[in-house]
Every structure is written in C-alpha cells, then in structure tokens.
Design a protein around this motif. Structure first.
Motif, PDB file in Angstrom:
ATOM      1  N   ARG A  18     -13.923  -8.502  19.827  1.00  0.00           N
ATOM      2  CA  ARG A  18     -12.012  -8.820  20.465  1.00  0.00           C
ATOM      3  C   ARG A  18     -12.555  -7.564  20.633  1.00  0.00           C
ATOM      4  O   ARG A  18     -11.457  -6.558  21.812  1.00  0.00           O
ATOM      5  N   ASP A  19     -13.442  -5.896  20.932  1.00  0.00           N
ATOM      6  CA  ASP A  19     -12.836  -4.754  21.095  1.00  0.00           C
ATOM      7  C   ASP A  19     -13.725  -4.405  22.200  1.00  0.00           C
ATOM      8  O   ASP A  19     -13.053  -4.002  23.747  1.00  0.00           O
ATOM      9  N   LEU A  20     -14.767  -5.043  23.074  1.00  0.00           N
ATOM     10  CA  LEU A  20     -15.376  -5.198  24.394  1.00  0.00           C
ATOM     11  C   LEU A  20     -14.598  -5.801  25.073  1.00  0.00           C
ATOM     12  O   LEU A  20     -14.425  -6.385  26.731  1.00  0.00           O
ATOM     13  N   GLU A  21     -13.600  -7.046  24.779  1.00  0.00           N
ATOM     14  CA  GLU A  21     -12.604  -8.034  25.715  1.00  0.00           C
ATOM     15  C   GLU A  21     -11.673  -6.802  25.928  1.00  0.00           C
ATOM     16  O   GLU A  21     -10.936  -6.514  26.879  1.00  0.00           O
ATOM     17  N   ARG A  22     -11.403  -5.598  24.976  1.00  0.00           N
ATOM     18  CA  ARG A  22     -10.482  -4.535  24.785  1.00  0.00           C
ATOM     19  C   ARG A  22     -10.566  -3.467  25.872  1.00  0.00           C
ATOM     20  O   ARG A  22      -9.939  -3.507  26.620  1.00  0.00           O
ATOM     21  N   LEU A  23     -12.370  -3.823  25.715  1.00  0.00           N
ATOM     22  CA  LEU A  23     -12.459  -2.500  26.631  1.00  0.00           C
ATOM     23  C   LEU A  23     -12.883  -3.026  28.223  1.00  0.00           C
ATOM     24  O   LEU A  23     -12.672  -2.235  28.987  1.00  0.00           O
ATOM     25  N   GLY A  24     -13.047  -4.157  28.486  1.00  0.00           N
ATOM     26  CA  GLY A  24     -12.800  -4.396  29.974  1.00  0.00           C
ATOM     27  C   GLY A  24     -14.151  -5.498  29.762  1.00  0.00           C
ATOM     28  O   GLY A  24     -14.433  -5.403  31.600  1.00  0.00           O
ATOM     29  N   VAL A  25     -14.913  -4.998  28.844  1.00  0.00           N
ATOM     30  CA  VAL A  25     -16.435  -5.446  29.672  1.00  0.00           C
ATOM     31  C   VAL A  25     -16.376  -7.191  29.356  1.00  0.00           C
ATOM     32  O   VAL A  25     -17.527  -7.775  30.570  1.00  0.00           O
ATOM     33  N   ILE A  26     -15.208  -8.359  28.962  1.00  0.00           N
ATOM     34  CA  ILE A  26     -15.322  -9.561  28.786  1.00  0.00           C
ATOM     35  C   ILE A  26     -14.327  -9.216  29.780  1.00  0.00           C
ATOM     36  O   ILE A  26     -12.930  -8.907  29.539  1.00  0.00           O
ATOM     37  N   PRO A  27     -13.783 -10.863  30.819  1.00  0.00           N
ATOM     38  CA  PRO A  27     -12.704 -10.813  30.724  1.00  0.00           C
ATOM     39  C   PRO A  27     -11.664 -11.180  29.558  1.00  0.00           C
ATOM     40  O   PRO A  27     -12.097 -12.334  29.019  1.00  0.00           O
ATOM     41  N   PRO A  28     -10.170 -10.787  30.101  1.00  0.00           N
ATOM     42  CA  PRO A  28      -9.487 -11.915  28.647  1.00  0.00           C
ATOM     43  C   PRO A  28      -9.480 -13.112  28.674  1.00  0.00           C
ATOM     44  O   PRO A  28      -9.406 -13.909  29.126  1.00  0.00           O
TER      45      PRO A  28
END
Length: 238
Positions: A18-28
C-alpha cells in the motif's frame, strides 16, 4: 489479486504494498465499489523490479526510474536501463583505477630517495590543484612539514605516499570521511593493505548491485512492454 496476494508474490508486506502504491512505485490499484483494492500480475512485476532497482541505485532513484519507465517508449526505457548499467560500469572502472594506483605506490616508494617536494611540485605530480592539497591538509589527510620563516609546506616521503593514497581513493569514488578512515590506518604496517581491502569491498558491493539489476531484468521488461501495449491499444493517448 488482493493486497495479501500481491504481498505474498512480491515478498513485501501488505502495508509495504500500500505504501509503495501511494509513492507511485506501482500503478494505482482498481478499487471496487466497497473500496477494496484489486491488483494485476503486473503490479507484482513492478514491485519485484523496484526491489532490484532499489538495490542497484537506491530507493529514491528507483522510484523515479520506475515512474519514467511506465510512461516511456520501449526505446526510451531501454536507454534508461542501459544508463544504469553504464553507471555501475563507470563506478567499477573508477575503483579498478584506484587499485592500480595503490599497486604502483609501493613500487614507486622502493625506488625513491628520501627527497622532498614543494606543494606545487606535488600537485603537478598528482594532477591536482595546490588548493586541493591544502584542503586535504585541513581535513587531516596529508600532513606536510612547515619550513623556513615563511612556513612554506614541504612534503617528505610519508606525506607524498599519503597524498598518492588519497588520490587513489578519491578516484575510486570515496568521500572525505571514508578516505579519512583509511588514512588513519596508514600509520600501521598494513595501511596500504587496508586501503586495498576497502576497495575490494567496494567492488563486491558494485557486483551485488549489478546482480540485483540483472535479477530485475525480466520484471522491468514486463513493466516496459505493458506500458507500450497500453499506448498502442485503440483509443489510448499517443
């Protein structure tokens, strides 16, 4: 895929996903009507690619690069990844150059008389500025003698040797604090070997980063080709 599924497949915790999604590492993730996240296998690839990139270039640079790859063309993405490989190759070349310089120090010392050099002579011999030698003196890396009433600097064999080691370590990419640590060991009999050991350690770390980048290769390719396929889909912005 649920968050827990992605976490299990990628090796991260659910909160990290969830954190890496928030940081934009993975697409939403796609959100259902009840707010639950729904991921695709591509998210797993992006997370695994991020792990390899983070080991190779650091987490901040990895986040920037992944965001770039998700919007780049295949040609642009390949160029960006090639640059990471080239950067690691340059770092390795710097350390190897530093190793060769250290190997030459002992041979040069064996044939050297107990002569002395002025700051100008030493700067010219090392290919650095006189101001650089003065800075190294301020940092406690090289200690010249002071002679005459003008307090002119005079570099004896020990100071010349120390300056050569500093040049080698700086060429190997070491910052002043790391160089200071090595120079502190040079007063002992194993000083040069300590410097060589540190350089060998740096080569090992560069190799580990290179392997991490290679390990991420297939996942990076999946991220890049997916982005290219999305762009080529009918109705997608070009």
């Amino acid at each position: 895929m649920r968050t827990t599924d992605v976490a299990r497949e990628s090796g991260y915790s659910a909160q990290q996903v969830r954190d890496l999604e928030r940081l934009g590492v993975i697409p939403p993730a796609v959100r259902s009507d009840n707010g639950y996240r729904s991921y695709a296998p591509l998210h797993v690839c992006a997370l695994r690619a991020y792990r390899g990139l983070a080991e190779a270039v650091g987490p901040v640079e990895a986040r920037r690069l992944l965001a770039e790859l998700r919007t780049a063309t295949v040609t642009e993405a390949a160029s960006a990844v090639d640059e990471v490989h080239a950067r690691l190759a340059r770092e390795r070349a710097e350390v190897l150059r530093a190793q060769r310089a250290l190997q030459g120090i002992r041979a040069e010392e064996d044939g050297r008389d107990d002569d002395f050099m002025t700051i100008t002579q030493l700067a010219e011999a090392l290919g650095v500025r006189s101001s650089t030698l003065r800075f190294w003196e301020e940092e406690g890396l090289v200690r010249p003698e002071r002679v005459t009433t003008l307090r002119a600097r005079r570099y004896g064999p020990a100071a010349i040797r120390a300056a050569r080691v500093v040049v080698a370590l700086r060429a190997g990419g070491y910052g002043i604090p790391a160089v200071r640590e090595v120079m502190g060991a040079l007063d002992g009999l194993d000083g040069l070997e300590d410097a060589r050991r540190i350089l060998r350690g740096r080569l090992d770390r560069i190799a580990a980063r290179s392997v991490a980048l290679l390990r991420a290769g297939a996942d990076l390719a999946a991220v890049v080709t997916a982005a290219d396929a999305t762009r080529a889909a009918p109705g997608s912005p070009q």
